[in-house]
Scaffold this active site. Sequence first.
Site, short mmCIF file in Angstrom:
data_model
loop_
_atom_site.label_atom_id
_atom_site.label_comp_id
_atom_site.label_asym_id
_atom_site.label_seq_id
_atom_site.Cartn_x
_atom_site.Cartn_y
_atom_site.Cartn_z
CB SER A 1 -2.44 -1.44 1.13
OG SER A 1 -1.17 -1.64 0.58
CB SER B 1 2.80 0.85 -4.54
OG SER B 1 3.70 1.68 -3.84
CD GLU B 2 4.94 -0.04 0.81
OE1 GLU B 2 4.95 -0.63 -0.29
OE2 GLU B 2 5.96 0.32 1.41
CG ASN B 3 1.21 4.41 -2.25
OD1 ASN B 3 1.70 3.40 -2.75
ND2 ASN B 3 0.96 5.50 -2.96
#
Lengths: 232, 232, 217, 217
Positions: free
Chosen positions: D87, D45-47
């Site tokens: 990320s 997840s890009e967070n």
Amino acid sequence: MNKVVANAQAAIEGIKDGMTLMLGGFGLCGIPENCISALVEANIRDLTCISNNAGVDDFGLGLLLQQKQIKKMISSYVGENDEFERQMLSGELEVDLIPQGTLATRCQMAGAGIPAFFTPAGYGTEVAFGKEVRYFDGKPHILEHAFEAEFAIVKAWKGDRFGNLIFKGTARNFNPLMAMAGKITIAEVEELVEPGELDANFIHTPGVFVQRIFQGSNYEKRIEQRTVRPRN
Amino acid sequence: MNKVVANAQAAIEGIKDGMTLMLGGFGLCGIPENCISALVEANIRDLTCISNNAGVDDFGLGLLLQQKQIKKMISSYVGENDEFERQMLSGELEVDLIPQGTLATRCQMAGAGIPAFFTPAGYGTEVAFGKEVRYFDGKPHILEHAFEAEFAIVKAWKGDRFGNLIFKGTARNFNPLMAMAGKITIAEVEELVEPGELDANFIHTPGVFVQRIFQGSNYEKRIEQRTVRPRN
Amino acid sequence: MLDKNGIAKRIAQELQDGWYVNLGIGIPTLVANHIPKDINVVFQSENGILGMGPFPYEGEEDPDLINAGKQTITAMPGSSIFDSATSFAMIRGRHIQLTVLGAMEVADNGDIANWKIPGRMVKGMGGAMDLVASAENIIVAMMHTNKRGQSKLLRQCTLPLTGVSCVKKIVTNMAVLEVTDKGFKLLERAPGVSVEDIQKATEGRLIVEGEIPEMSL
Amino acid sequence: MLDKNGIAKRIAQELQDGWYVNLGIGIPTLVANHIPKDINVVFQSENGILGMGPFPYEGEEDPDLINAGKQTITAMPGSSIFDSATSFAMIRGRHIQLTVLGAMEVADNGDIANWKIPGRMVKGMGGAMDLVASAENIIVAMMHTNKRGQSKLLRQCTLPLTGVSCVKKIVTNMAVLEVTDKGFKLLERAPGVSVEDIQKATEGRLIVEGEIPEMSL
């Protein structure tokens, strides 16, 4: 999701004559000792090695130099190595010396999909020859490019089967950057553990960057400059 | 070497109308709640805020928006906020939307002294309007610049008097990047400890990047989307 | 005339409480031994540590804890470890208040050469080019003349440059000098050294204005 | 005709053992519920998390552990947490094998629009532009037509683009299509959907070659 290979010999499979490798470490600190030995043993030649230093005469990358397996070194500092100096001054060895911060950032950006960036380091010096110069905020900067390396070989303290790595002390140095940058990244670790044993919040290199991992053996961890102080 | 200030009010000293601030957080996760409240209380206006999101109507940066203290938002995603949408569509609020990875890297490079870099993100879209395009390896990239921010305000889990920080879970997000990027960086932490209590090997933000630190209070840590699964 | 420790001691007087400092290899390393008791400074080593402490006691050397000179070191409470990219982010991003490094030559416009003697010695620049290109406060620590008695403070560097117009201050065994638009401005003399001695040993433009005080060490 | 879960289920068949996968908000998120038992994939997840697990049990929600959709999540053993720059290094640096995301429009050259309706809706692109600009393997998960029954598979996008010539495959409630030089190539029909239905619902160039099999779910 099991990236474990048996040993250094298995880990370096696919490394061929003429390839470009990144090798972690600063001086002899945090170098992938097992893989270097395996490369010596396999006698892979004409290598281009991206590594901050070139080892010493009889340890680290010096072992590859002795056997004349290295065609080109890309480093920031190559002192303390007589054989290196001899090969360089005689022209046998191609050497590209670049500022240490630029070296680090060129690795970092390679892993991050940023092909080029501007840095002030080296402006006005021979490092800047032929490079684009641009002013930002009145200060000159030069354009530098991300590296490309077929393999990155790093040494970590602990790692798990998924390739998650942690480093110890200043043995970290270039290792996490190069781990991100290799098309295939090989990690040798002092201790291989199960996924979940390393705290997710304190992983230095997330496993996604590592393709092969193994527990190394017989680490010598040679000290280049043993400096101590008296006990009182 | 004591960077501790008493509280959020003391921490934001020197932030003036019209300044540019970076604020850490992703959604409502890892946002500097105490400093946002202090900015609301001090009624500092015409702010340019660099932050991945804009909070929700009644929390996070939404509190500054309610009071119309923000002149311009630089973000990647601003949904879930009606007042924001109203101000933006009516033209009261200037909005610069940029890709999330570009936002992150523009923060990272600001802290790292790299003024500009090429990224593939946004090529061929309105994000690329007016920007230099260059091909690397046959693929188009656009030139993006590092941010400049007078203050960065971040929220950490634990920190020490020297400014060393660690973050918890995905509350890390933009915080360590912005911590590096502010001319003055303010860190609010859930727990302030003595130097030496945090393991040097697992510091997320080295203290050199932080100028002011304080232990915050009354953290609400609101959850934006509470999602759960049944117990069997 | 100062010895190397004297140069280091004089440079230590430039430190201010709360500063982050990067010390190069050689004379600069000695600066750490002379920090005034009443101030706290934090030493950064570009291989990835902030809060470098003194050398370890014998038997306590850790091969995984070295400085940029590859010497075994210790870490102070409150120190932090990081990778090389973060280390140079600190340096290029101007988070370090003072850089002290050695030099082979300094020109009177602030140019510095310290990494290469063509055809004879090529050790590499290490982190020096990043340091000098970014640091706002660079002090060079060196002997005033080389082993053949030739001035190292020149009108123009003869060796390949490390950085241009970057050096702000120079502390040698003979003098403290500031780099100005018009050349080296003499600030202080070493004990027992005359202005004439310094003039003779300085090839670059030297500015002598008024009485030049002797260093107080 | 598939429902949203059906689309997710069909996309799950594309996954390969050992892949790292980024799932966008909406239908893509559902893909995680349909992973074949015999393969292991890791969700990014890009967070800032790799190794995202299922939603937490009630009462075990951690406000400091969310996904990019701001939903409370859990972390699997062997997961890792990182900052947003790392990320997107994973994303831009092509370390993620598959990206699944939603779209408002896709053009038959692979262009995608999914972040803005001028004058009406501007939520922002989030990480979508970075994802589509870099990912080598992008699958779009969406309904074949919009709420007004208009095709979302177009000759050319009418909305502001998220990325150009990047979409490789599209899975809709009606079909699986591949983006080729000559337009959308029809690969599979949803159960009960005819080639004619798909042709009617597709505005962009549609290539139908030979017998088009029905999806097996």
